[in-house]
Each structure stands twice: as C-alpha cells, then as structure tokens.
Scaffold this motif. Structure first.
Motif, PDB file in Angstrom:
ATOM      1  N   ASN A 103      14.116 -51.565 -45.122  1.00 52.51           N
ATOM      2  CA  ASN A 103      14.738 -51.430 -46.438  1.00 52.51           C
ATOM      3  C   ASN A 103      16.131 -52.054 -46.470  1.00 52.51           C
ATOM      4  O   ASN A 103      16.504 -52.743 -47.426  1.00 52.51           O
ATOM      5  CB  ASN A 103      14.814 -49.953 -46.827  1.00 52.51           C
ATOM      6  N   ALA A 104      16.900 -51.838 -45.417  1.00 52.39           N
ATOM      7  CA  ALA A 104      18.264 -52.364 -45.365  1.00 52.39           C
ATOM      8  C   ALA A 104      18.285 -53.882 -45.346  1.00 52.39           C
ATOM      9  O   ALA A 104      19.235 -54.507 -45.839  1.00 52.39           O
ATOM     10  CB  ALA A 104      18.984 -51.821 -44.128  1.00 52.39           C
ATOM     11  N   GLU A 105      17.235 -54.492 -44.791  1.00 52.66           N
ATOM     12  CA  GLU A 105      17.183 -55.943 -44.698  1.00 52.66           C
ATOM     13  C   GLU A 105      16.465 -56.593 -45.876  1.00 52.66           C
ATOM     14  O   GLU A 105      16.190 -57.790 -45.853  1.00 52.66           O
ATOM     15  CB  GLU A 105      16.505 -56.354 -43.390  1.00 52.66           C
ATOM     16  N   GLY A 106      16.164 -55.836 -46.910  1.00 49.50           N
ATOM     17  CA  GLY A 106      15.614 -56.407 -48.127  1.00 49.50           C
ATOM     18  C   GLY A 106      14.131 -56.700 -48.112  1.00 49.50           C
ATOM     19  O   GLY A 106      13.634 -57.475 -48.938  1.00 49.50           O
ATOM     20  N   PHE A 107      13.381 -56.085 -47.206  1.00 49.43           N
ATOM     21  CA  PHE A 107      11.929 -56.246 -47.218  1.00 49.43           C
ATOM     22  C   PHE A 107      11.322 -55.467 -48.381  1.00 49.43           C
ATOM     23  O   PHE A 107      11.822 -54.397 -48.750  1.00 49.43           O
ATOM     24  CB  PHE A 107      11.325 -55.733 -45.912  1.00 49.43           C
ATOM     25  N   GLU A 108      10.263 -55.987 -48.932  1.00 45.83           N
ATOM     26  CA  GLU A 108       9.483 -55.254 -49.930  1.00 45.83           C
ATOM     27  C   GLU A 108       8.480 -54.377 -49.199  1.00 45.83           C
ATOM     28  O   GLU A 108       7.656 -54.869 -48.435  1.00 45.83           O
ATOM     29  CB  GLU A 108       8.750 -56.220 -50.860  1.00 45.83           C
ATOM     30  N   ILE A 109       8.550 -53.076 -49.427  1.00 45.97           N
ATOM     31  CA  ILE A 109       7.623 -52.151 -48.783  1.00 45.97           C
ATOM     32  C   ILE A 109       6.345 -52.093 -49.615  1.00 45.97           C
ATOM     33  O   ILE A 109       6.349 -51.633 -50.759  1.00 45.97           O
ATOM     34  CB  ILE A 109       8.242 -50.744 -48.632  1.00 45.97           C
ATOM     35  N   LEU A 110       5.258 -52.565 -49.044  1.00 45.60           N
ATOM     36  CA  LEU A 110       3.977 -52.626 -49.749  1.00 45.60           C
ATOM     37  C   LEU A 110       3.158 -51.358 -49.567  1.00 45.60           C
ATOM     38  O   LEU A 110       2.251 -51.073 -50.341  1.00 45.60           O
ATOM     39  CB  LEU A 110       3.168 -53.832 -49.258  1.00 45.60           C
ATOM     40  N   GLY A 111       3.476 -50.600 -48.519  1.00 44.28           N
ATOM     41  CA  GLY A 111       2.773 -49.348 -48.250  1.00 44.28           C
ATOM     42  C   GLY A 111       3.398 -48.674 -47.056  1.00 44.28           C
ATOM     43  O   GLY A 111       3.882 -49.338 -46.139  1.00 44.28           O
ATOM     44  N   GLU A 112       3.417 -47.342 -47.046  1.00 41.46           N
ATOM     45  CA  GLU A 112       3.965 -46.617 -45.894  1.00 41.46           C
ATOM     46  C   GLU A 112       3.548 -45.162 -45.972  1.00 41.46           C
ATOM     47  O   GLU A 112       3.268 -44.635 -47.037  1.00 41.46           O
ATOM     48  CB  GLU A 112       5.492 -46.748 -45.825  1.00 41.46           C
ATOM     49  N   GLY A 113       3.493 -44.549 -44.794  1.00 43.01           N
ATOM     50  CA  GLY A 113       3.141 -43.141 -44.751  1.00 43.01           C
ATOM     51  C   GLY A 113       2.931 -42.661 -43.326  1.00 43.01           C
ATOM     52  O   GLY A 113       2.785 -43.451 -42.393  1.00 43.01           O
ATOM     53  N   MET A 114       2.945 -41.326 -43.169  1.00 47.00           N
ATOM     54  CA  MET A 114       2.712 -40.691 -41.875  1.00 47.00           C
ATOM     55  C   MET A 114       1.658 -39.614 -42.038  1.00 47.00           C
ATOM     56  O   MET A 114       1.450 -39.088 -43.130  1.00 47.00           O
ATOM     57  CB  MET A 114       4.002 -40.048 -41.351  1.00 47.00           C
ATOM     58  N   SER A 115       1.017 -39.280 -40.922  1.00 48.37           N
ATOM     59  CA  SER A 115       0.024 -38.220 -40.938  1.00 48.37           C
ATOM     60  C   SER A 115      -0.019 -37.568 -39.571  1.00 48.37           C
ATOM     61  O   SER A 115       0.037 -38.245 -38.545  1.00 48.37           O
ATOM     62  CB  SER A 115      -1.364 -38.774 -41.285  1.00 48.37           C
ATOM     63  N   ALA A 116      -0.109 -36.244 -39.554  1.00 47.21           N
ATOM     64  CA  ALA A 116      -0.190 -35.513 -38.288  1.00 47.21           C
ATOM     65  C   ALA A 116      -1.631 -35.247 -37.865  1.00 47.21           C
ATOM     66  O   ALA A 116      -1.866 -34.649 -36.826  1.00 47.21           O
ATOM     67  CB  ALA A 116       0.558 -34.185 -38.415  1.00 47.21           C
ATOM     68  N   ASP A 117      -2.602 -35.702 -38.656  1.00 41.20           N
ATOM     69  CA  ASP A 117      -3.998 -35.472 -38.291  1.00 41.20           C
ATOM     70  C   ASP A 117      -4.830 -36.696 -38.673  1.00 41.20           C
ATOM     71  O   ASP A 117      -4.313 -37.692 -39.134  1.00 41.20           O
ATOM     72  CB  ASP A 117      -4.542 -34.217 -38.988  1.00 41.20           C
ATOM     73  N   ARG A 118      -6.136 -36.635 -38.491  1.00 42.32           N
ATOM     74  CA  ARG A 118      -7.027 -37.753 -38.750  1.00 42.32           C
ATOM     75  C   ARG A 118      -7.682 -37.675 -40.118  1.00 42.32           C
ATOM     76  O   ARG A 118      -8.465 -38.546 -40.490  1.00 42.32           O
ATOM     77  CB  ARG A 118      -8.119 -37.812 -37.675  1.00 42.32           C
ATOM     78  N   LYS A 119      -7.387 -36.651 -40.903  1.00 38.53           N
ATOM     79  CA  LYS A 119      -8.134 -36.421 -42.128  1.00 38.53           C
ATOM     80  C   LYS A 119      -7.622 -37.225 -43.315  1.00 38.53           C
ATOM     81  O   LYS A 119      -8.340 -37.473 -44.258  1.00 38.53           O
ATOM     82  CB  LYS A 119      -8.116 -34.927 -42.466  1.00 38.53           C
ATOM     83  N   GLY A 120      -6.346 -37.586 -43.287  1.00 40.20           N
ATOM     84  CA  GLY A 120      -5.775 -38.254 -44.445  1.00 40.20           C
ATOM     85  C   GLY A 120      -6.345 -39.645 -44.663  1.00 40.20           C
ATOM     86  O   GLY A 120      -6.790 -40.311 -43.730  1.00 40.20           O
ATOM     87  N   ALA A 121      -6.327 -40.081 -45.925  1.00 39.55           N
ATOM     88  CA  ALA A 121      -6.830 -41.407 -46.277  1.00 39.55           C
ATOM     89  C   ALA A 121      -5.707 -42.360 -46.655  1.00 39.55           C
ATOM     90  O   ALA A 121      -5.939 -43.541 -46.863  1.00 39.55           O
ATOM     91  CB  ALA A 121      -7.812 -41.294 -47.441  1.00 39.55           C
ATOM     92  N   ALA A 122      -4.477 -41.859 -46.735  1.00 39.79           N
ATOM     93  CA  ALA A 122      -3.371 -42.673 -47.206  1.00 39.79           C
ATOM     94  C   ALA A 122      -2.936 -43.685 -46.150  1.00 39.79           C
ATOM     95  O   ALA A 122      -3.314 -43.602 -44.980  1.00 39.79           O
ATOM     96  CB  ALA A 122      -2.195 -41.773 -47.577  1.00 39.79           C
ATOM     97  N   VAL A 123      -2.119 -44.651 -46.585  1.00 33.17           N
ATOM     98  CA  VAL A 123      -1.538 -45.613 -45.656  1.00 33.17           C
ATOM     99  C   VAL A 123      -0.796 -44.863 -44.557  1.00 33.17           C
ATOM    100  O   VAL A 123      -0.012 -43.961 -44.824  1.00 33.17           O
ATOM    101  CB  VAL A 123      -0.578 -46.561 -46.391  1.00 33.17           C
ATOM    102  N   GLY A 124      -1.059 -45.233 -43.310  1.00 36.17           N
ATOM    103  CA  GLY A 124      -0.392 -44.600 -42.190  1.00 36.17           C
ATOM    104  C   GLY A 124      -1.166 -43.482 -41.533  1.00 36.17           C
ATOM    105  O   GLY A 124      -0.798 -43.033 -40.443  1.00 36.17           O
ATOM    106  N   SER A 125      -2.231 -43.019 -42.162  1.00 30.82           N
ATOM    107  CA  SER A 125      -3.038 -41.977 -41.545  1.00 30.82           C
ATOM    108  C   SER A 125      -3.844 -42.563 -40.396  1.00 30.82           C
ATOM    109  O   SER A 125      -4.039 -43.778 -40.297  1.00 30.82           O
ATOM    110  CB  SER A 125      -3.990 -41.355 -42.570  1.00 30.82           C
ATOM    111  N   ARG A 126      -4.342 -41.706 -39.531  1.00 29.57           N
ATOM    112  CA  ARG A 126      -5.133 -42.204 -38.410  1.00 29.57           C
ATOM    113  C   ARG A 126      -6.431 -42.855 -38.893  1.00 29.57           C
ATOM    114  O   ARG A 126      -6.889 -43.844 -38.328  1.00 29.57           O
ATOM    115  CB  ARG A 126      -5.428 -41.059 -37.432  1.00 29.57           C
ATOM    116  N   GLN A 127      -7.015 -42.291 -39.920  1.00 29.73           N
ATOM    117  CA  GLN A 127      -8.229 -42.892 -40.477  1.00 29.73           C
ATOM    118  C   GLN A 127      -7.923 -44.299 -40.990  1.00 29.73           C
ATOM    119  O   GLN A 127      -8.700 -45.243 -40.778  1.00 29.73           O
ATOM    120  CB  GLN A 127      -8.766 -42.008 -41.603  1.00 29.73           C
ATOM    121  N   TRP A 128      -6.799 -44.464 -41.652  1.00 25.94           N
ATOM    122  CA  TRP A 128      -6.375 -45.765 -42.167  1.00 25.94           C
ATOM    123  C   TRP A 128      -6.149 -46.744 -41.022  1.00 25.94           C
ATOM    124  O   TRP A 128      -6.564 -47.900 -41.080  1.00 25.94           O
ATOM    125  CB  TRP A 128      -5.094 -45.572 -42.978  1.00 25.94           C
ATOM    126  N   MET A 129      -5.519 -46.268 -39.956  1.00 25.19           N
ATOM    127  CA  MET A 129      -5.268 -47.128 -38.812  1.00 25.19           C
ATOM    128  C   MET A 129      -6.562 -47.576 -38.151  1.00 25.19           C
ATOM    129  O   MET A 129      -6.704 -48.719 -37.719  1.00 25.19           O
ATOM    130  CB  MET A 129      -4.351 -46.416 -37.811  1.00 25.19           C
TER     131      MET A 129
END
Length: 328
Positions: A103-129
């Motif tokens: 963010n500080a270097e002016g990149f456009e963030i197209l998607g981001e997220g974290m997940s502590a388990d494998r169930k999530g479907a969002a960007v950054g979840s283990r399933q997504w990875m």
C-alpha cells in the motif's frame, strides 16, 4: 524499490538474533528488487522463467476447486520462497507487513485476506490457495513443497494479490503466507512482469538462460525471429543473439546442440528441413558474428516431433515454432 518496513527488525528479541545471523539464503539466488523481504527471512527456493503463462486469481472460490475470477497473463515469472524460523513471529504479522508495504508503495490491491482454517472461500483462505497452486504449480522441487503441501496443516494462511503499472510495463505480485508450524512461517512471492509479453517480442536473457539450463538442461531462445517460412534471421533477433552470446562467453566450458522445432502444419519432410535450416542459421550467426567456437554449437532440426503445446490452436503452434539450446 518496494521496501518492507524496517522498524520490525528493531523489535526482534536478542534471544533470536543468533539464529537469524547464521541462517543464509541458498546458493545462486538473487532477490527481486521490487520487494524487500521481511526481516529474518531467508530464501529457501527460487525459480525464474523468462516467459511463462500465469493465472492471477482475483476472486473467491465459487465451487469445488474453482475460482470464477482470474486475470490470465504471461511474461517473466520470478517465484521466491522464504522461510522464517522462530516462535516470535506469526503468519499474520508477516502478512500485515507485506500488505502495508504494498500500500505504501502505491500498488493496487486486487484481493487480500487471511484465514485460520480451510473452510473459507475468500481470497487468502487455504481452499483458495489450493486452487491457485493447482493452476500455477511449482515445476521445480525444493523447500517450496512445504507451502504447496502445507494447505492441510492447522496453522493460518493469507494471501495478497496486487499490481502496479511501471515505466517498463505492468507487474503483478502475489504473496502467499502460511503458518506451516509453530516456529515456521513460509512466504511465497510470485512476481509476473508482463511488459515483454505485451510488446509481442519476448527476448531471452542470460540470467534466465542459466537458470533453465541448470534445471532442465535446455532453454528456449525467445526473441529469435525468422522470415515467414524461411530460415533467414530477422534484424530484431539481434537482442536475443546478444544475450545468448553473452551467456556462452561467460560459460566457455559448455557446449550445446542448437535444436530447431516447427509446428505440425505441412509435410513432415518440409518441416524437418526448415527446422534444421533455422537451427543452423542461429548456430552460424553465433559463430560468425560473435566468434563462438564452432565445436561448441551443433545444429539439428526435429521438425514437429517435440511440441510443447497442442498444435490445435494458433497460440499452441506459435509456441511450438522455436529454437532451443540443449546442453551436450
């Protein structure tokens, strides 16, 4: 240069400093200048492809092992895997550090997220990875295997997808972070530089040549261009020939087959001769214009016998028409 916030280094406890001091990058790697590593990380694996397709996932998982929103691109792909070993940092801290720096270097963030388990479907979840790794597999073995197999571990994970338009062209950055074990955080940073693909003329360079030859024993000579249906080198091939000659000059102990390839359109005998003539044209240019010793380059043509993609499409046929250096 994108610089990771250095203040974090100041809060690393004295107890872990000796471990960080002795940890070293593996031999032969060069950190990409676009992104500076998180303090205390070491490079445990790297793979560079001068020209390769890459699918950038910018949406969530929408079905069984499916993501509905991708950016399909291609270009120079640098994949670098970092290890952080120590119980004083978690994957979430490493993740936030990279996100803040982008963010500080002016990149456009197209998607981001974290997940502590494998169930999530969002960007950054283990399933997504799991889905993104399936589409962009690691073709070179090594320490990165813990990241690709680690999606079944119990630690958390996160990912950031970003892009930036630079003077030299657009670049995509995908950062994957996972808590592989209590004292082991893995980070895979994929950088895709698409300028070469967008200009329509990808040129091989000495660094990528060396990486491919070391790993595969061969390299595709991108940027070598011929007149249509002929073995006459076009003037725009000079940049690639310069790079090839530079590599050969710095590795005088190596000898190669120069191998010509065609697509499958037309008669086999015709394609076989065309591929042989084109291989010979490249070898002759290197010998005559760059003083490469004749016994180091042996030209051969194999016609359509070794495709890298299906000949059913124009894009596949274009990739199959190529010249390679194969180490002897």
């Amino acid at each position: 240069m994108l610089k990771v916030i250095r203040i974090l280094a100041a809060v690393i406890s004295l107890a872990v400093l000796p471990a960080i001091a002795v940890a070293q990058d593996i031999d032969g790697v060069v950190e990409h200048p676009m992104i500076e590593r998180y303090p205390g990380q070491v490079i445990a694996w790297q793979h560079i492809e001068n020209y390769q397709p890459y699918k950038v996932a910018v949406g969530p998982v929408t079905g069984y092992r499916q993501i509905g929103d991708w950016i399909e691109t291609e270009g120079r792909v640098t994949r670098t895997f970092y290890k952080y070993e120590g119980e004083d940092r978690s994957y979430s801290e490493v993740y936030k550090n990279y996100l803040d720096a982008l963010n500080a270097e002016g990149f456009e963030i197209l998607g981001e997220g974290m997940s502590a388990d494998r169930k999530g479907a969002a960007v950054g979840s283990r399933q997504w990875m799991e889905v993104t790794f399936k589409e962009n597999p690691a073709t070179k073995p090594g320490a990165v295997g813990t990241m690709f197999s680690g999606t079944s571990s119990s630690g958390g994970a996160g990912a950031i997808v970003a892009s930036k338009q630079r003077a030299s062209g657009k670049a995509y950055v995908v950062i994957y972070v996972e808590q592989h074990a209590r004292n082991y955080v893995g980070t895979l940073i994929d950088i895709v530089e698409v300028e070469a693909a967008e200009t329509g003329l990808v040129v091989v360079d000495a660094e990528a040549m060396g990486a491919d030859i070391e790993e595969y024993g061969r390299v595709v000579l991108n940027g070598i261009v011929f007149d249509f249906d002929k073995a006459t080198l076009k003037p725009e091939s000079k940049a690639a020939l310069d790079a090839i000659a530079d590599y050969l000059a710095t590795h005088p102990d190596k000898a190669f087959y120069v191998v010509g390839h065609t697509d499958s359109k037309g008669a086999y005998a015709y394609n076989s001769k065309l591929s042989d003539d084109r291989a010979r044209a490249v070898a002759d240019a290197l010998k005559q214009d760059y003083d490469i010793a004749p016994d180091r380059l042996e030209p051969h043509g194999v016609g359509p016998l070794s495709p890298v993609f299906s000949n059913a499409s124009d894009a596949g046929r274009d990739q199959n028409r190529r010249v390679e250096l194969v180490e002897r």
